[in-house]
Design a protein around this motif. Structure first.
Motif, PDB file in Angstrom:
ATOM      1  N   HIS A 290      30.401  29.366  55.991  1.00 31.32           N
ATOM      2  CA  HIS A 290      31.686  29.115  55.520  1.00 31.32           C
ATOM      3  C   HIS A 290      32.269  28.647  54.218  1.00 31.32           C
ATOM      4  CE1 HIS A 290      29.033  25.548  56.163  1.00 31.32           C
ATOM      5  NE2 HIS A 290      30.021  24.790  55.476  1.00 31.32           N
ATOM      6  N   ARG A 291      31.126  28.607  53.241  1.00 30.11           N
ATOM      7  CA  ARG A 291      31.497  28.355  51.972  1.00 30.11           C
ATOM      8  C   ARG A 291      31.796  29.587  51.162  1.00 30.11           C
ATOM      9  NH1 ARG A 291      28.207  23.115  52.635  1.00 30.11           N
ATOM     10  NH2 ARG A 291      26.028  23.961  52.073  1.00 30.11           N
ATOM     11  N   VAL A 292      31.744  30.766  51.815  1.00 31.40           N
ATOM     12  CA  VAL A 292      32.033  31.982  51.127  1.00 31.40           C
ATOM     13  C   VAL A 292      33.535  32.536  51.479  1.00 31.40           C
ATOM     14  CG1 VAL A 292      31.124  34.431  50.632  1.00 31.40           C
ATOM     15  CG2 VAL A 292      29.654  32.570  51.355  1.00 31.40           C
ATOM     16  N   ILE A 293      34.338  32.588  50.416  1.00 39.36           N
ATOM     17  CA  ILE A 293      35.715  33.155  50.857  1.00 39.36           C
ATOM     18  C   ILE A 293      36.032  34.441  49.954  1.00 39.36           C
ATOM     19  CG2 ILE A 293      36.395  30.868  51.603  1.00 39.36           C
ATOM     20  CD1 ILE A 293      37.577  30.381  48.731  1.00 39.36           C
ATOM     21  N   GLY A 294      37.214  34.757  50.062  1.00 44.02           N
ATOM     22  CA  GLY A 294      37.675  35.885  49.320  1.00 44.02           C
ATOM     23  C   GLY A 294      38.126  35.589  47.857  1.00 44.02           C
ATOM     24  N   ALA A 295      38.168  36.656  46.931  1.00 45.26           N
ATOM     25  CA  ALA A 295      38.520  36.260  45.741  1.00 45.26           C
ATOM     26  C   ALA A 295      40.088  35.696  45.573  1.00 45.26           C
ATOM     27  CB  ALA A 295      38.623  37.550  44.755  1.00 45.26           C
TER      28      ALA A 295
ATOM     29  N   PHE B 253      43.490  22.828  51.943  1.00 46.75           N
ATOM     30  CA  PHE B 253      44.007  23.919  52.025  1.00 46.75           C
ATOM     31  C   PHE B 253      45.523  23.868  51.660  1.00 46.75           C
ATOM     32  CE2 PHE B 253      41.186  27.169  54.085  1.00 46.75           C
ATOM     33  CZ  PHE B 253      40.012  26.196  54.180  1.00 46.75           C
ATOM     34  N   GLY B 254      46.026  25.066  50.870  1.00 48.54           N
ATOM     35  CA  GLY B 254      47.399  24.809  50.619  1.00 48.54           C
ATOM     36  C   GLY B 254      48.209  25.826  51.362  1.00 48.54           C
ATOM     37  N   LEU B 255      49.356  25.985  50.887  1.00 42.97           N
ATOM     38  CA  LEU B 255      50.432  26.968  51.806  1.00 42.97           C
ATOM     39  C   LEU B 255      49.514  28.113  52.087  1.00 42.97           C
ATOM     40  CD1 LEU B 255      53.969  26.465  49.885  1.00 42.97           C
ATOM     41  CD2 LEU B 255      52.945  25.558  52.012  1.00 42.97           C
ATOM     42  N   SER B 256      49.955  28.841  53.245  1.00 40.70           N
ATOM     43  CA  SER B 256      49.460  30.034  53.651  1.00 40.70           C
ATOM     44  C   SER B 256      47.846  29.980  53.764  1.00 40.70           C
ATOM     45  CB  SER B 256      49.864  31.548  53.084  1.00 40.70           C
ATOM     46  OG  SER B 256      49.974  31.088  51.826  1.00 40.70           O
ATOM     47  N   ASP B 257      47.190  28.705  53.913  1.00 45.67           N
ATOM     48  CA  ASP B 257      45.732  28.665  54.145  1.00 45.67           C
ATOM     49  C   ASP B 257      45.145  29.225  52.849  1.00 45.67           C
ATOM     50  OD1 ASP B 257      46.127  27.321  56.362  1.00 45.67           O
ATOM     51  OD2 ASP B 257      45.194  28.842  57.860  1.00 45.67           O
ATOM     52  N   THR B 258      45.733  28.816  51.870  1.00 46.08           N
ATOM     53  CA  THR B 258      44.856  29.255  50.472  1.00 46.08           C
ATOM     54  C   THR B 258      44.195  27.998  49.762  1.00 46.08           C
ATOM     55  OG1 THR B 258      46.553  30.788  50.061  1.00 46.08           O
ATOM     56  CG2 THR B 258      45.056  30.230  48.398  1.00 46.08           C
ATOM     57  N   ILE B 259      43.001  28.391  49.396  1.00 49.38           N
ATOM     58  CA  ILE B 259      42.231  27.234  48.748  1.00 49.38           C
ATOM     59  C   ILE B 259      42.282  27.405  47.372  1.00 49.38           C
ATOM     60  CG2 ILE B 259      39.894  26.743  48.103  1.00 49.38           C
ATOM     61  CD1 ILE B 259      38.886  27.396  50.893  1.00 49.38           C
ATOM     62  N   ASP B 260      42.571  26.566  46.533  1.00 48.91           N
ATOM     63  CA  ASP B 260      42.715  26.561  44.843  1.00 48.91           C
ATOM     64  C   ASP B 260      41.427  26.670  44.215  1.00 48.91           C
ATOM     65  OD1 ASP B 260      43.073  25.889  42.378  1.00 48.91           O
ATOM     66  OD2 ASP B 260      44.701  24.658  42.587  1.00 48.91           O
ATOM     67  N   LEU B 261      41.024  27.864  44.002  1.00 51.68           N
ATOM     68  CA  LEU B 261      39.780  28.143  43.205  1.00 51.68           C
ATOM     69  C   LEU B 261      39.577  27.257  42.097  1.00 51.68           C
ATOM     70  CD1 LEU B 261      39.310  32.076  43.732  1.00 51.68           C
ATOM     71  CD2 LEU B 261      38.151  30.092  45.126  1.00 51.68           C
ATOM     72  N   SER B 262      40.459  26.994  41.281  1.00 49.81           N
ATOM     73  CA  SER B 262      40.295  26.228  40.165  1.00 49.81           C
ATOM     74  C   SER B 262      39.929  24.988  40.309  1.00 49.81           C
ATOM     75  CB  SER B 262      41.497  26.444  39.238  1.00 49.81           C
ATOM     76  OG  SER B 262      42.595  25.252  39.955  1.00 49.81           O
ATOM     77  N   LEU B 263      40.047  24.640  41.526  1.00 50.35           N
ATOM     78  CA  LEU B 263      39.588  23.156  42.011  1.00 50.35           C
ATOM     79  C   LEU B 263      38.320  23.083  42.752  1.00 50.35           C
ATOM     80  CD1 LEU B 263      42.195  21.702  41.021  1.00 50.35           C
ATOM     81  CD2 LEU B 263      42.532  21.238  43.412  1.00 50.35           C
ATOM     82  N   TYR B 264      37.980  24.174  43.673  1.00 50.60           N
ATOM     83  CA  TYR B 264      36.897  24.072  44.440  1.00 50.60           C
ATOM     84  C   TYR B 264      35.772  25.073  44.044  1.00 50.60           C
ATOM     85  CZ  TYR B 264      39.932  20.942  47.059  1.00 50.60           C
ATOM     86  OH  TYR B 264      40.719  19.974  47.396  1.00 50.60           O
TER      87      TYR B 264
ATOM     88  N   PRO C 194      26.486  24.458  47.074  1.00 51.88           N
ATOM     89  CA  PRO C 194      26.743  23.055  47.500  1.00 51.88           C
ATOM     90  C   PRO C 194      27.912  22.713  48.360  1.00 51.88           C
ATOM     91  CG  PRO C 194      27.613  22.979  45.200  1.00 51.88           C
ATOM     92  CD  PRO C 194      27.136  24.643  45.571  1.00 51.88           C
ATOM     93  N   ALA C 195      27.647  21.894  49.258  1.00 51.25           N
ATOM     94  CA  ALA C 195      28.721  21.159  50.149  1.00 51.25           C
ATOM     95  C   ALA C 195      30.106  20.884  49.348  1.00 51.25           C
ATOM     96  CB  ALA C 195      28.225  20.033  50.826  1.00 51.25           C
ATOM     97  N   GLY C 196      31.137  21.192  49.951  1.00 52.30           N
ATOM     98  CA  GLY C 196      32.319  20.752  49.142  1.00 52.30           C
ATOM     99  C   GLY C 196      32.801  21.729  48.095  1.00 52.30           C
ATOM    100  N   ARG C 197      32.240  22.739  47.901  1.00 54.87           N
ATOM    101  CA  ARG C 197      32.582  23.697  47.116  1.00 54.87           C
ATOM    102  C   ARG C 197      32.515  25.052  47.894  1.00 54.87           C
ATOM    103  NH1 ARG C 197      32.794  22.662  41.507  1.00 54.87           N
ATOM    104  NH2 ARG C 197      34.735  21.711  42.346  1.00 54.87           N
ATOM    105  N   VAL C 198      33.190  26.143  47.029  1.00 64.74           N
ATOM    106  CA  VAL C 198      33.049  27.517  47.546  1.00 64.74           C
ATOM    107  C   VAL C 198      32.754  28.485  46.421  1.00 64.74           C
ATOM    108  CG1 VAL C 198      34.963  26.997  49.232  1.00 64.74           C
ATOM    109  CG2 VAL C 198      35.662  27.636  47.146  1.00 64.74           C
ATOM    110  N   ALA C 199      32.376  29.781  47.141  1.00 67.11           N
ATOM    111  CA  ALA C 199      31.964  30.851  46.286  1.00 67.11           C
ATOM    112  C   ALA C 199      32.685  32.267  46.741  1.00 67.11           C
ATOM    113  CB  ALA C 199      30.686  30.980  45.905  1.00 67.11           C
ATOM    114  N   THR C 200      33.102  33.136  45.773  1.00 71.77           N
ATOM    115  CA  THR C 200      33.768  34.270  46.293  1.00 71.77           C
ATOM    116  C   THR C 200      32.732  35.389  46.493  1.00 71.77           C
ATOM    117  OG1 THR C 200      34.153  35.061  44.311  1.00 71.77           O
ATOM    118  CG2 THR C 200      35.868  33.736  44.977  1.00 71.77           C
TER     119      THR C 200
END
Length: 103
Positions: free
Chosen positions: A55-60, A87-98, A16-22
């Motif tokens: 775009h909703r697929v990112i690394g672990a 995105f947080g520091l160094s372009d990192t996404i908080d997986l626990s959130l998204y 779904p939009a607004g979420r990401v998966a590894t």
DNA sequence: TCCTTGACGGAGA
DNA sequence: ATCTCCGCCAAGG
């Protein structure tokens, strides 16, 4: 096309939009937790044909898996930000959130 | 046809 | 924290 490849596609489409998966998560849902690499291949070759929300697929590690010197890197980041992902520091996404809960 | 290469990831060392 | 080593398998050379 292999049945497994089809499952990977179906899984990606379900994000779904607004979420990401590894990559590993998608591989696991599709049936083989060790085929993360196969997921990257599908994204690389089948995105245009199946209109995948690539775009909703990112690394672990919670980071975009595209070299920063590639133009697609910025495109992916913008698309995610448009969906409300921060995105947080160094372009990192908080997986626990998204991260997508799956299924 | 064989070999290498990935938008990857988890387990060891 | 960092670094190999494999698993997986479709493309491209």
């Amino acid at each position: 096309m292999q049945d497994f490849t089809l499952k990977i596609i179906q899984t990606i489409v379900a994000i779904p939009a607004g979420r990401v998966a590894t990559y590993g998560q998608i591989a696991a849902i599709a049936g083989n937790h060790r085929a993360a690499r196969q997921v990257s291949r599908v994204l690389h070759t089948c995105t245009s044909k199946y209109q995948l929300p690539w775009h909703r697929v990112i690394g672990a590690a919670g980071k975009i898996s595209i070299p920063k010197d590639h133009t697609a890197y910025l495109r992916q980041k913008k698309k995610l930000e448009q969906e409300g992902i921060e995105f947080g520091l160094s372009d990192t996404i908080d997986l626990s959130l998204y991260q997508w809960s799956g299924q």
